[in-house]
Design an enzyme around this catalytic site. Structure first.
Site, PDB file in Angstrom:
ATOM      1  N   GLU A   1       0.829  -1.219   0.000  1.00  0.00           N
ATOM      2  CA  GLU A   1       0.000   0.000   0.000  1.00  0.00           C
ATOM      3  C   GLU A   1       0.859   1.263   0.000  1.00  0.00           C
ATOM      4  OE1 GLU A   1      -2.998   0.482  -0.828  1.00  0.00           O
ATOM      5  OE2 GLU A   1      -4.166   0.744   0.977  1.00  0.00           O
TER       6      GLU A   1
ATOM      7  N   THR B   1      -4.777   8.842  -4.323  1.00  0.00           N
ATOM      8  CA  THR B   1      -4.659   8.933  -2.862  1.00  0.00           C
ATOM      9  C   THR B   1      -3.496   9.850  -2.480  1.00  0.00           C
ATOM     10  OG1 THR B   1      -5.618   6.777  -2.575  1.00  0.00           O
ATOM     11  CG2 THR B   1      -4.301   7.583  -0.758  1.00  0.00           C
TER      12      THR B   1
END
Ligand code: HSE
Length: 308
Positions: free
Chosen positions: A128, A181
């Site tokens: 991630e 993001t």
């Protein structure tokens, strides 16, 4: 076992009051993945369909997560990974998390499960961090543990699986614009006022308590975000109107899914979820943005093996 084929689901992170710590796992939306044992050592991404993503294991979240696991558990053979992407990158419903969690899940199964699902979260988190520029576990944790999760701490890692009230239903609206993001994190102010922090931890604590008590009214009062939502909602078309439409249709909460642009509503029961979905559809259609809508229960299992 030489090969495993499974469904790696999408997820909703933050859930209004729990920036970077709360998340829940979705059901009908997700990627399909195959992990296969190979004679050649190391990790290879052999197939990616549905998205234009890097095959380089050092640049692909699935590859980075897989290598993090194998660093802790070295073996003299290897693995190849096939990814069939259905979750669009940059949609806000955990596209990178599904790939990162899926690769470590698959490898762990083929190794005979040397790690617990909780331990796998830290490897997936490393994947991630490649996609988002920061290691956070609020998407990978619900994918690996299922249900609704709370990340008390990332170092050392401590994730708590919370109860999923049986009637809790999610509506996901994905306006088809891409929001990275990395960018959605860059716009956040680094400091929070004491007043806002107090409100937020009050809401987070109350939301967790409401899940244990199945108290939908308390959930509704707690699903608020006075810190991140005011900054990020400016990036989402028609956000305030969508929020009002969902609340008017009976949603107990509405907010940004992860870093957006997807938004989520939570309802008590499927009937209200369908009414909320209809209200959101009407609202987003009125501004001419292409979108996808999903209704999902809370997926308490997480990743699911696909039978041959
Ligand atoms: N908690 C993360 C964020 C989720 O909001 O930035 C998206 O990866």
């Amino acid at each position: 076992m030489e090969e495993i084929n499974f469904f790696s689901p999408a997820s909703v992170a933050n859930v209004s009051c729990g920036f970077d710590v709360l998340g829940f796992c979705l059901d009908p939306i997700g990627d399909e993945m195959v992990v296969r044992r190979t004679v050649a050592p190391g990790v290879k991404i052999s197939k990616i369909e549905g998205q234009d993503l890097p095959f380089d294991v050092k640049k692909n979240v699935a590859g980075v997560a897989a290598e993090a696991l194998l660093k802790e558990f070295p073996v003299d053979f290897g693995f190849e990974i096939e990814i069939y992407k259905k979750i669009k990158a940059g949609s806000g419903i955990g596209s990178s998390a599904a790939s990162a969690a899926g690769s470590v899940y698959g490898i762990n199964e083929l190794l005979g499960r040397p790690f617990t699902a909780h331990e796998l979260v830290s490897f997936a988190m490393e994947g991630e961090s490649v996609a988002c520029g920061a290691a956070h576990a609020d998407n990978v944790a619900p994918v690996l543990l299922g249900g609704i999760t709370l990340v008390r701490s990332t170092a050392p890692l401590e994730v708590i699986k919370l109860p999923s009230p049986s009637e809790l239903t999610a509506v996901i609206l994905h306006p088809k614009i891409e929001l990275k993001t990395l960018h959605a994190r860059e716009i956040l102010k680094k400091n929070v006022s004491m007043e806002k922090a107090v409100q937020q931890w009050g809401n987070l604590g109350a939301f967790v308590s409401a899940l244990y008590q199945e108290d939908y009214e308390l959930m509704s009062r707690s699903l608020k975000d006075g810190i991140v939502e005011p900054m990020r909602s400016l990036l989402i078309p028609n956000f305030e109107n969508l929020k009002k439409a969902s609340k008017d249709a009976g949603a107990i909460g509405f907010g940004i899914s992860g870093s957006g642009p997807s938004v989520f509503a939570l309802t008590q029961g499927l009937k209200t979820a369908k009414e909320v979905a209809e209200a959101l559809k009407k609202n987003i259609s009125s501004i001419g943005i292409d979108f996808e809508l999903h209704i999902s229960n809370i997926n308490n299992q997480g990743i699911k093996v696909i039978a041959d």
